[in-house]
Design a protein around this motif. Structure first.
Motif, PDB file in Angstrom:
ATOM      1  N   PRO A 122     -43.616  83.249  72.673  1.00  0.00           N
ATOM      2  CA  PRO A 122     -44.688  83.592  73.366  1.00  0.00           C
ATOM      3  C   PRO A 122     -44.648  85.060  73.765  1.00  0.00           C
ATOM      4  CG  PRO A 122     -42.651  82.659  74.538  1.00  0.00           C
ATOM      5  CD  PRO A 122     -42.603  82.316  73.108  1.00  0.00           C
ATOM      6  N   GLY A 123     -45.828  85.448  73.840  1.00  0.00           N
ATOM      7  CA  GLY A 123     -45.986  86.923  74.214  1.00  0.00           C
ATOM      8  C   GLY A 123     -45.903  87.784  72.817  1.00  0.00           C
ATOM      9  N   THR A 124     -45.929  87.360  71.774  1.00  0.00           N
ATOM     10  CA  THR A 124     -45.626  88.004  70.707  1.00  0.00           C
ATOM     11  C   THR A 124     -46.769  87.904  69.778  1.00  0.00           C
ATOM     12  OG1 THR A 124     -43.424  87.549  71.037  1.00  0.00           O
ATOM     13  CG2 THR A 124     -43.959  88.129  68.504  1.00  0.00           C
ATOM     14  N   VAL A 125     -47.133  88.865  69.436  1.00  0.00           N
ATOM     15  CA  VAL A 125     -48.189  88.997  67.868  1.00  0.00           C
ATOM     16  C   VAL A 125     -47.619  89.927  66.886  1.00  0.00           C
ATOM     17  CG1 VAL A 125     -50.650  89.728  67.161  1.00  0.00           C
ATOM     18  CG2 VAL A 125     -50.051  88.945  69.643  1.00  0.00           C
ATOM     19  N   VAL A 126     -47.254  89.300  65.716  1.00  0.00           N
ATOM     20  CA  VAL A 126     -46.415  90.000  64.722  1.00  0.00           C
ATOM     21  C   VAL A 126     -47.683  90.532  63.814  1.00  0.00           C
ATOM     22  CG1 VAL A 126     -45.051  89.725  62.616  1.00  0.00           C
ATOM     23  CG2 VAL A 126     -44.551  88.321  64.815  1.00  0.00           C
ATOM     24  N   PHE A 127     -47.223  91.728  63.400  1.00  0.00           N
ATOM     25  CA  PHE A 127     -48.539  92.537  62.782  1.00  0.00           C
ATOM     26  C   PHE A 127     -48.176  92.147  61.167  1.00  0.00           C
ATOM     27  CE2 PHE A 127     -50.475  95.969  60.417  1.00  0.00           C
ATOM     28  CZ  PHE A 127     -51.621  95.749  61.022  1.00  0.00           C
ATOM     29  N   ASP A 128     -48.716  90.969  60.770  1.00  0.00           N
ATOM     30  CA  ASP A 128     -48.595  90.489  59.343  1.00  0.00           C
ATOM     31  C   ASP A 128     -49.657  90.588  58.590  1.00  0.00           C
ATOM     32  OD1 ASP A 128     -50.133  88.528  60.237  1.00  0.00           O
ATOM     33  OD2 ASP A 128     -48.845  87.011  60.139  1.00  0.00           O
ATOM     34  N   ALA A 129     -49.769  90.163  57.483  1.00  0.00           N
ATOM     35  CA  ALA A 129     -50.825  90.429  56.350  1.00  0.00           C
ATOM     36  C   ALA A 129     -52.420  89.873  56.998  1.00  0.00           C
ATOM     37  CB  ALA A 129     -50.691  89.821  54.995  1.00  0.00           C
ATOM     38  N   ASP A 130     -52.278  88.672  57.790  1.00  0.00           N
ATOM     39  CA  ASP A 130     -53.544  88.243  58.271  1.00  0.00           C
ATOM     40  C   ASP A 130     -53.872  89.059  59.613  1.00  0.00           C
ATOM     41  OD1 ASP A 130     -53.386  85.993  56.897  1.00  0.00           O
ATOM     42  OD2 ASP A 130     -52.101  84.950  58.165  1.00  0.00           O
TER      43      ASP A 130
ATOM     44  N   GLU B 183     -45.283  79.581  55.948  1.00  0.00           N
ATOM     45  CA  GLU B 183     -44.769  79.258  57.272  1.00  0.00           C
ATOM     46  C   GLU B 183     -44.603  80.641  58.346  1.00  0.00           C
ATOM     47  OE1 GLU B 183     -41.516  76.372  58.450  1.00  0.00           O
ATOM     48  OE2 GLU B 183     -41.954  75.834  56.447  1.00  0.00           O
ATOM     49  N   LYS B 184     -45.076  80.271  59.406  1.00  0.00           N
ATOM     50  CA  LYS B 184     -44.830  81.630  60.316  1.00  0.00           C
ATOM     51  C   LYS B 184     -44.399  81.066  61.715  1.00  0.00           C
ATOM     52  CE  LYS B 184     -48.971  83.883  58.461  1.00  0.00           C
ATOM     53  NZ  LYS B 184     -50.158  84.394  59.029  1.00  0.00           N
ATOM     54  N   PRO B 185     -43.008  80.661  61.582  1.00  0.00           N
ATOM     55  CA  PRO B 185     -42.326  80.293  62.952  1.00  0.00           C
ATOM     56  C   PRO B 185     -42.602  81.302  64.343  1.00  0.00           C
ATOM     57  CG  PRO B 185     -40.661  81.104  61.294  1.00  0.00           C
ATOM     58  CD  PRO B 185     -42.042  81.099  60.484  1.00  0.00           C
ATOM     59  N   TYR B 186     -42.733  82.411  63.860  1.00  0.00           N
ATOM     60  CA  TYR B 186     -43.065  83.373  65.009  1.00  0.00           C
ATOM     61  C   TYR B 186     -44.324  83.241  65.882  1.00  0.00           C
ATOM     62  CZ  TYR B 186     -45.458  85.655  61.159  1.00  0.00           C
ATOM     63  OH  TYR B 186     -46.348  85.993  60.003  1.00  0.00           O
ATOM     64  N   LEU B 187     -45.283  82.271  65.271  1.00  0.00           N
ATOM     65  CA  LEU B 187     -46.272  81.952  66.020  1.00  0.00           C
ATOM     66  C   LEU B 187     -45.964  81.125  67.298  1.00  0.00           C
ATOM     67  CD1 LEU B 187     -48.877  81.084  63.343  1.00  0.00           C
ATOM     68  CD2 LEU B 187     -48.814  83.210  64.614  1.00  0.00           C
ATOM     69  N   ASP B 188     -44.787  80.681  67.374  1.00  0.00           N
ATOM     70  CA  ASP B 188     -44.134  79.873  68.587  1.00  0.00           C
ATOM     71  C   ASP B 188     -43.351  80.822  69.664  1.00  0.00           C
ATOM     72  OD1 ASP B 188     -43.901  77.368  69.815  1.00  0.00           O
ATOM     73  OD2 ASP B 188     -41.840  77.108  69.286  1.00  0.00           O
TER      74      ASP B 188
ATOM     75  N   ALA C  92     -42.648  72.093  68.343  1.00  0.00           N
ATOM     76  CA  ALA C  92     -43.414  73.284  67.577  1.00  0.00           C
ATOM     77  C   ALA C  92     -44.343  72.668  66.623  1.00  0.00           C
ATOM     78  CB  ALA C  92     -42.474  74.214  67.085  1.00  0.00           C
ATOM     79  N   GLN C  93     -45.560  73.156  66.610  1.00  0.00           N
ATOM     80  CA  GLN C  93     -46.786  72.719  65.780  1.00  0.00           C
ATOM     81  C   GLN C  93     -47.268  74.097  65.161  1.00  0.00           C
ATOM     82  OE1 GLN C  93     -48.025  69.633  65.351  1.00  0.00           O
ATOM     83  NE2 GLN C  93     -46.253  69.032  66.632  1.00  0.00           N
ATOM     84  N   PRO C  94     -47.395  74.085  63.984  1.00  0.00           N
ATOM     85  CA  PRO C  94     -48.015  75.308  63.386  1.00  0.00           C
ATOM     86  C   PRO C  94     -49.406  75.243  63.800  1.00  0.00           C
ATOM     87  CG  PRO C  94     -47.800  73.707  61.599  1.00  0.00           C
ATOM     88  CD  PRO C  94     -47.260  73.050  62.980  1.00  0.00           C
ATOM     89  N   THR C  95     -50.038  76.507  64.323  1.00  0.00           N
ATOM     90  CA  THR C  95     -51.248  76.561  64.857  1.00  0.00           C
ATOM     91  C   THR C  95     -52.098  77.140  64.211  1.00  0.00           C
ATOM     92  OG1 THR C  95     -50.566  78.929  66.126  1.00  0.00           O
ATOM     93  CG2 THR C  95     -50.265  76.927  67.440  1.00  0.00           C
ATOM     94  N   GLY C  96     -51.574  78.266  63.287  1.00  0.00           N
ATOM     95  CA  GLY C  96     -52.635  79.132  62.528  1.00  0.00           C
ATOM     96  C   GLY C  96     -53.270  80.004  63.032  1.00  0.00           C
ATOM     97  N   GLY C  97     -52.916  80.255  64.425  1.00  0.00           N
ATOM     98  CA  GLY C  97     -53.380  81.412  65.453  1.00  0.00           C
ATOM     99  C   GLY C  97     -52.160  82.180  65.775  1.00  0.00           C
ATOM    100  N   ILE C  98     -52.465  83.071  66.892  1.00  0.00           N
ATOM    101  CA  ILE C  98     -51.469  83.961  67.160  1.00  0.00           C
ATOM    102  C   ILE C  98     -50.950  83.642  68.634  1.00  0.00           C
ATOM    103  CG2 ILE C  98     -51.290  86.400  67.992  1.00  0.00           C
ATOM    104  CD1 ILE C  98     -53.671  86.862  65.882  1.00  0.00           C
ATOM    105  N   ALA C  99     -49.604  83.707  68.609  1.00  0.00           N
ATOM    106  CA  ALA C  99     -48.999  83.121  70.075  1.00  0.00           C
ATOM    107  C   ALA C  99     -49.351  84.206  71.049  1.00  0.00           C
ATOM    108  CB  ALA C  99     -47.396  82.975  69.754  1.00  0.00           C
ATOM    109  N   ILE C 100     -49.994  83.904  72.031  1.00  0.00           N
ATOM    110  CA  ILE C 100     -50.311  84.823  72.993  1.00  0.00           C
ATOM    111  C   ILE C 100     -49.840  83.953  74.580  1.00  0.00           C
ATOM    112  CG2 ILE C 100     -51.781  86.093  74.721  1.00  0.00           C
ATOM    113  CD1 ILE C 100     -51.371  87.235  71.754  1.00  0.00           C
TER     114      ILE C 100
END
Length: 145
Positions: A11-19, A4-9, A133-141
């Motif tokens: 705005p303006g944040t890209v977390v440098f995670d494993a992906d 689960e990646k709640p940080y994808l929700d 909130a919906q899991p997007t599987g992408g990056i929140a921008i």
């Protein structure tokens, strides 16, 4: 099983995670190559030719050539690696950070000295959209946040 990646929700944040790390591996390796003076000289002499020597995506190469650090981050770049591009261009980290926020270096410095950005405003993308909130599987921008 996906984490689960709640940080994808956020705005303006890209977390440098494993992906992001996997996505930006070659971009970040290119950045690290700029620690060597001869590599910096080769890059400055012909950016495109130097970038073509790396297994980066075309989008990553375009982001580097545009010096759009937010774009570089969206394509997997890590700011600590990307700082090597700024140093190659003779830019301070503060100048780079200012460019990422759309502010001048002076305005960015003043904002940071005053305590940074306000915490008021849109804290989650789903709040701005008015939807759960919906899991997007992408990056929140979200530009401008």
């Amino acid at each position: 099983m996906a984490l689960e990646k709640p940080y994808l929700d956020v705005p303006g944040t890209v977390v440098f995670d494993a992906d992001q790390s996997r996505k930006g591996y070659w971009l970040n390796q290119f950045c690290m190559s700029l620690m060597q003076a001869d590599n910096r000289a080769r890059f400055k002499a012909d950016e495109r030719a130097y970038l073509d020597g790396w297994d980066m995506t075309e989008e990553q190469k375009q982001a580097v050539m545009a010096r759009d650090l937010n774009w570089c981050i969206r394509t997997g770049g890590n700011i600590y690696f990307l700082a090597k591009i700024g140093a190659t261009d003779g830019k301070s980290f503060q100048q780079m950070a200012g460019s990422m926020t759309g502010m001048s270096e002076e305005a960015y410095r003043a904002m940071m000295i005053a305590g940074g950005r306000s915490v008021e405003g849109c804290r989650f993308m789903h709040e701005a959209a008015g939807t759960p909130a919906q899991p997007t599987g992408g990056i929140a921008i979200h530009e401008g946040v």
